[in-house]
Scaffold this active site. Structure first.
Site, mmCIF file in Angstrom:
data_model
loop_
_atom_site.group_PDB
_atom_site.id
_atom_site.type_symbol
_atom_site.label_atom_id
_atom_site.label_comp_id
_atom_site.label_asym_id
_atom_site.label_seq_id
_atom_site.Cartn_x
_atom_site.Cartn_y
_atom_site.Cartn_z
ATOM 1 N N GLN A 204 -30.388 -1.824 10.558
ATOM 2 C CA GLN A 204 -31.810 -2.106 10.360
ATOM 3 C C GLN A 204 -32.440 -1.079 9.408
ATOM 4 O OE1 GLN A 204 -30.549 -2.151 13.901
ATOM 5 N NE2 GLN A 204 -29.857 -4.087 13.095
ATOM 6 N N ALA B 124 -27.147 -6.448 13.038
ATOM 7 C CA ALA B 124 -26.945 -5.988 11.668
ATOM 8 C C ALA B 124 -26.007 -6.929 10.929
ATOM 9 C CB ALA B 124 -26.352 -4.581 11.673
ATOM 10 N N GLY B 125 -26.117 -6.939 9.626
ATOM 11 C CA GLY B 125 -25.184 -7.716 8.801
ATOM 12 C C GLY B 125 -24.988 -6.971 7.510
ATOM 13 N N HIS B 126 -23.802 -6.422 7.325
ATOM 14 C CA HIS B 126 -23.507 -5.678 6.103
ATOM 15 C C HIS B 126 -22.467 -6.454 5.301
ATOM 16 C CE1 HIS B 126 -25.581 -2.411 8.009
ATOM 17 N NE2 HIS B 126 -24.643 -2.255 8.920
ATOM 18 N N ARG C 156 -34.356 -14.991 3.332
ATOM 19 C CA ARG C 156 -35.171 -13.785 3.517
ATOM 20 C C ARG C 156 -36.507 -13.961 2.810
ATOM 21 N NH1 ARG C 156 -29.970 -10.087 1.982
ATOM 22 N NH2 ARG C 156 -28.940 -10.175 4.005
ATOM 23 N N LYS D 133 -22.811 -1.263 1.469
ATOM 24 C CA LYS D 133 -22.173 -0.895 0.206
ATOM 25 C C LYS D 133 -22.265 0.622 -0.024
ATOM 26 C CE LYS D 133 -22.510 -1.182 -4.697
ATOM 27 N NZ LYS D 133 -23.174 -1.669 -5.882
ATOM 28 N N ASP E 184 -31.264 -4.853 5.064
ATOM 29 C CA ASP E 184 -30.529 -5.554 4.007
ATOM 30 C C ASP E 184 -30.718 -4.916 2.634
ATOM 31 O OD1 ASP E 184 -29.724 -7.417 5.960
ATOM 32 O OD2 ASP E 184 -31.628 -8.477 5.733
ATOM 33 N N LYS F 111 -26.998 -1.064 2.701
ATOM 34 C CA LYS F 111 -26.476 0.121 3.379
ATOM 35 C C LYS F 111 -24.958 0.071 3.476
ATOM 36 C CE LYS F 111 -29.095 -0.924 6.908
ATOM 37 N NZ LYS F 111 -29.987 -1.975 6.374
ATOM 38 N N THR G 184 -32.794 -11.947 16.020
ATOM 39 C CA THR G 184 -31.516 -12.547 15.643
ATOM 40 C C THR G 184 -30.899 -13.310 16.819
ATOM 41 O OG1 THR G 184 -30.370 -10.514 16.230
ATOM 42 C CG2 THR G 184 -31.068 -10.747 13.929
ATOM 43 N N LYS H 37 -29.763 -3.129 -6.296
ATOM 44 C CA LYS H 37 -30.127 -4.441 -6.843
ATOM 45 C C LYS H 37 -31.095 -4.391 -8.031
ATOM 46 C CE LYS H 37 -28.930 -7.735 -3.469
ATOM 47 N NZ LYS H 37 -29.278 -8.825 -2.585
ATOM 48 N N VAL I 211 -26.192 -1.733 -9.603
ATOM 49 C CA VAL I 211 -26.391 -2.711 -10.676
ATOM 50 C C VAL I 211 -25.541 -3.967 -10.464
ATOM 51 C CG1 VAL I 211 -27.150 -1.036 -12.414
ATOM 52 C CG2 VAL I 211 -24.700 -1.484 -12.131
ATOM 53 N N GLY I 212 -24.982 -4.126 -9.272
ATOM 54 C CA GLY I 212 -24.179 -5.310 -8.965
ATOM 55 C C GLY I 212 -23.556 -5.151 -7.599
HETATM 56 P P1 GDP Z 1 -27.237 -3.996 4.576
HETATM 57 O O1 GDP Z 1 -27.609 -4.764 5.798
HETATM 58 O O2 GDP Z 1 -28.243 -2.952 4.222
HETATM 59 O O3 GDP Z 1 -25.835 -3.453 4.622
HETATM 60 O O4 GDP Z 1 -27.285 -5.039 3.354
HETATM 61 P P2 GDP Z 1 -26.712 -6.549 3.330
HETATM 62 O O5 GDP Z 1 -25.241 -6.477 3.190
HETATM 63 O O6 GDP Z 1 -27.286 -7.369 4.430
HETATM 64 O O7 GDP Z 1 -27.410 -7.079 1.999
HETATM 65 C C1 GDP Z 1 -27.238 -6.460 0.762
HETATM 66 C C2 GDP Z 1 -26.538 -7.437 -0.208
HETATM 67 O O8 GDP Z 1 -26.713 -6.972 -1.522
HETATM 68 C C3 GDP Z 1 -25.041 -7.566 -0.019
HETATM 69 O O9 GDP Z 1 -24.683 -8.896 -0.230
HETATM 70 C C4 GDP Z 1 -24.445 -6.646 -1.076
HETATM 71 O O10 GDP Z 1 -23.164 -7.095 -1.533
HETATM 72 C C5 GDP Z 1 -25.457 -6.793 -2.167
HETATM 73 N N1 GDP Z 1 -25.640 -5.625 -3.030
HETATM 74 C C6 GDP Z 1 -25.665 -4.302 -2.684
HETATM 75 N N2 GDP Z 1 -25.982 -3.538 -3.748
HETATM 76 C C7 GDP Z 1 -26.191 -4.405 -4.784
HETATM 77 C C8 GDP Z 1 -26.609 -4.227 -6.148
HETATM 78 O O11 GDP Z 1 -26.840 -3.122 -6.623
HETATM 79 N N3 GDP Z 1 -26.742 -5.369 -6.904
HETATM 80 C C9 GDP Z 1 -26.485 -6.616 -6.398
HETATM 81 N N4 GDP Z 1 -26.648 -7.671 -7.203
HETATM 82 N N5 GDP Z 1 -26.123 -6.799 -5.123
HETATM 83 C C10 GDP Z 1 -25.973 -5.714 -4.323
HETATM 84 P P1 IMO Z 2 -29.302 -4.828 8.733
HETATM 85 O O1 IMO Z 2 -28.561 -3.721 9.418
HETATM 86 C C1 IMO Z 2 -32.834 -7.398 8.552
HETATM 87 C C2 IMO Z 2 -34.935 -8.149 12.346
HETATM 88 C C3 IMO Z 2 -34.925 -9.561 12.901
HETATM 89 C C4 IMO Z 2 -36.269 -9.588 13.620
HETATM 90 C C5 IMO Z 2 -36.352 -8.157 14.192
HETATM 91 C C6 IMO Z 2 -35.914 -8.048 15.645
HETATM 92 O O2 IMO Z 2 -28.418 -5.911 8.199
HETATM 93 O O3 IMO Z 2 -30.281 -4.307 7.727
HETATM 94 P P2 IMO Z 2 -33.551 -8.126 16.851
HETATM 95 O O4 IMO Z 2 -32.527 -9.220 16.919
HETATM 96 O O5 IMO Z 2 -33.043 -6.845 16.262
HETATM 97 O O6 IMO Z 2 -34.259 -7.914 18.150
HETATM 98 O O7 IMO Z 2 -34.682 -8.696 15.834
HETATM 99 O O8 IMO Z 2 -35.522 -7.358 13.380
HETATM 100 N N1 IMO Z 2 -33.600 -7.573 12.056
HETATM 101 C C7 IMO Z 2 -33.104 -7.409 10.828
HETATM 102 N N2 IMO Z 2 -33.598 -7.756 9.612
HETATM 103 N N3 IMO Z 2 -31.680 -6.725 8.628
HETATM 104 C C8 IMO Z 2 -31.178 -6.343 9.821
HETATM 105 O O9 IMO Z 2 -30.104 -5.545 9.948
HETATM 106 C C9 IMO Z 2 -31.871 -6.721 11.007
HETATM 107 N N4 IMO Z 2 -31.675 -6.533 12.325
HETATM 108 C C10 IMO Z 2 -32.739 -7.049 12.956
HETATM 109 O O10 IMO Z 2 -34.871 -10.506 11.862
HETATM 110 O O11 IMO Z 2 -37.324 -9.737 12.705
HETATM 111 MG MG MG Z 3 -27.941 -6.717 6.433
#
Ligand code: GDP
Ligand code: IMO
Ligand code: MG
Length: 428
Positions: free
Chosen positions: A223, A39-41, A304, A18, A13, A16, A128, A330, A413-414
């Site tokens: 991850q 994963a959750g992007h 988180r 973005k 999280d 990635k 998850t 961030k 920065v956002g």
């Molecule tokens: P990922 O799993 O690595 O793709 O990240 P996630 O999408 O789960 O979580 C990152 C969150 O931070 C998302 O909601 C993005 O929109 C947000 N984000 C990414 N870069 C920035 C930043 O520079 N500033 C802020 N405030 N938010 C950001």
């Molecule tokens: P992104 O791609 C954050 C964590 C789970 C748990 C461990 C194992 O969005 O960064 P799993 O279901 O993969 O067997 O769970 O890994 N986990 C993550 N934490 N971001 C993720 O993906 C994750 N994918 C798995 O919370 O602790």
């Molecule tokens: Mg994520």
């Protein structure tokens, strides 16, 4: 400079999605090489917010061919639901290619993921619950079902029989659940075959040809380093190779095709699920970071765990992945703190560790040694050049750069697509 890997430095999280999106209009291919719908992007484009789980973020960029590589575990139900939801919002998904060698997540993987966690009790991983671990376990155990198996009913039936044989004993006798029949799994899987067939390809060959032709290929990791099955905080990890090496094995191209390794790192730290986290905060600062940074899981909605920046982790990730560039995300969330602690080393029972300890017990007992940086009050979300940042924010970034062993090329920065300060072009 065509092969670019994007990986997470911490526990996921970091932003990635973005970062991949940022390269979108200069990219020809985006490949997901590990993980699945754990994963959750979140990607923000204009007023629209997209949450992607299984599909690579590159699917949002017109002109990009998204690829699901052999290293991914695919839940076909999730795949088609996600494709449908994107199509309904007008996103062109027609270019998607899926590796014939990717493994499938079925109903029994999801069930086993949940019951195993329940049986682990206080040793729970906090997965998850999407069936990721059991699907990879079957792959390594050589009883997995691959995408290509859907197109030979005879083989599919034999493989499902083989996979269910032991599992039904386990489900019924140990976990007290009902047995799963071969027919229900075969029928379910076959129901996807016709829709999946046109998407399936020899993706390793496609990508190799693309790289030969000079196309820009982005390998997007799910991850992160500290969740990697080999290099993370085992057993509190995911079940795949989330580090840069996984980009090669998980997509079927040689490691010498990877020209640049981009590590995405948050200006503080978060973690979802169980496991060690030395800089974790349980105080008001933690609550402030969580609410300002909106630190709730994209996949499960769980709050988180949050903490300060951990420099040894970034140094470790730089070494394990061969990171050439960092994207620091961030930074805007840190505005307003009087002083910002940064973990520069660990204390374990009176012993100082400057690097991440190799022994898991030490890491579990590590407490951070902090260095304090003066904070800044200004809103920095409008900054587009390094000089636009307050001096103290610049100093914070430069200090992290010194500690990480590699350059910080981009600063977030956002959440918006253009809310970045670019110091070095990632494609240069
Ligand atoms: P990922 O799993 O690595 O793709 O990240 P996630 O999408 O789960 O979580 C990152 C969150 O931070 C998302 O909601 C993005 O929109 C947000 N984000 C990414 N870069 C920035 C930043 O520079 N500033 C802020 N405030 N938010 C950001
Ligand atoms: P992104 O791609 C954050 C964590 C789970 C748990 C461990 C194992 O969005 O960064 P799993 O279901 O993969 O067997 O769970 O890994 N986990 C993550 N934490 N971001 C993720 O993906 C994750 N994918 C798995 O919370 O602790
Ligand atoms: Mg994520």
């Amino acid at each position: 400079m065509p092969g670019i890997v994007i990986i997470g430095v911490q526990w996921g999280d970091e932003g990635k999605g973005k970062a991949t999106d940022l390269l979108g209009d200069r990219t020809d291919w985006v490949v997901k090489f590990n993980g699945g719908n754990n994963a959750g992007h979140t990607v923000v484009i204009g007023d629209e917010k997209y949450a992607l789980h299984l599909l690579p973020s590159g699917i949002l960029s017109p002109g990009v061919t998204p690829v699901i590589g052999n290293g991914v575990v695919v839940d076909p139900e999730v795949l088609f639901a996600e494709l449908e939801a994107l199509r309904a919002r007008g996103v062109d998904t027609s270019k998607l290619r899926v590796s014939a060698n990717a493994h499938l997540i079925t109903q029994y993987h999801r069930t086993l993921d949940k019951v195993t966690e329940r049986f682990l009790g206080k040793r729970q991983i906090g997965t998850t619950g999407r069936g990721i671990g059991p699907a990879y376990a079957d792959k390594i155990n050589r009883v997995g079902i691959r995408v290509q198996d859907l197109f030979d009913e005879n083989i599919l039936r034999q493989k499902v029989e083989g996979a269910l044989d032991q599992k039904n004993h386990l489900l019924v006798k140990v976990f007290n659940r009902r047995a799963i029949t071969v027919d229900e799994i075969v029928d379910e899987l076959l129901s996807y075959a016709a829709r999946l067939a046109p998407l399936v390809d020899d993706t390793g060959l496609l990508l190799s040809d693309a790289l030969d032709a000079g196309d820009v290929v982005v390998f997007e990791g799910g991850q992160a380093t500290m969740l990697d099955v080999d290099h993370g905080t085992y057993p509190f990890v995911t079940s795949s190779s989330a580090t840069a090496g996984g980009a090669s094995t998980g997509s079927g191209i040689g490691p010498n095709r990877l020209d640049r390794i981009v590590g995405i790192v948050k200006a503080y730290t978060t973690r979802v699920g169980a496991g060690p986290f030395p800089t974790e905060l349980f105080d008001d600062d933690g609550d402030t970071l969580r609410s300002r940074g909106f630190e709730f899981g994209t996949t499960t909605g769980r709050p988180r765990r949050v903490g300060w920046y951990d420099a040894p982790i970034t140094r470790y990730a730089t070494r394990i992945n061969g990171i050439t560039d960092l994207v620091l995300t961030k930074l805007d969330i840190l505005s307003g703190f009087d002083r910002i602690p940064v973990c520069v080393a660990y204390d374990v029972g009176g012993r100082r560790f400057d690097e991440v300890p190799v022994n898991q017990t030490d890491f579990h007992h590590a407490t951070p040694v902090y260095e304090y940086f003066p904070g800044w009050k200004q809103d920095i979300s409008g900054a587009r050049h390094f000089d636009d940042l307050p001096t103290r924010a610049q100093e914070y970034v430069l200090a992290l750069e010194r500690m990480s062993g590699t350059r910080i090329s981009v600063i977030g920065v956002g959440p918006a697509r253009d809310a970045v300060v670019v110091r070095h072009d990632l494609l240069d």
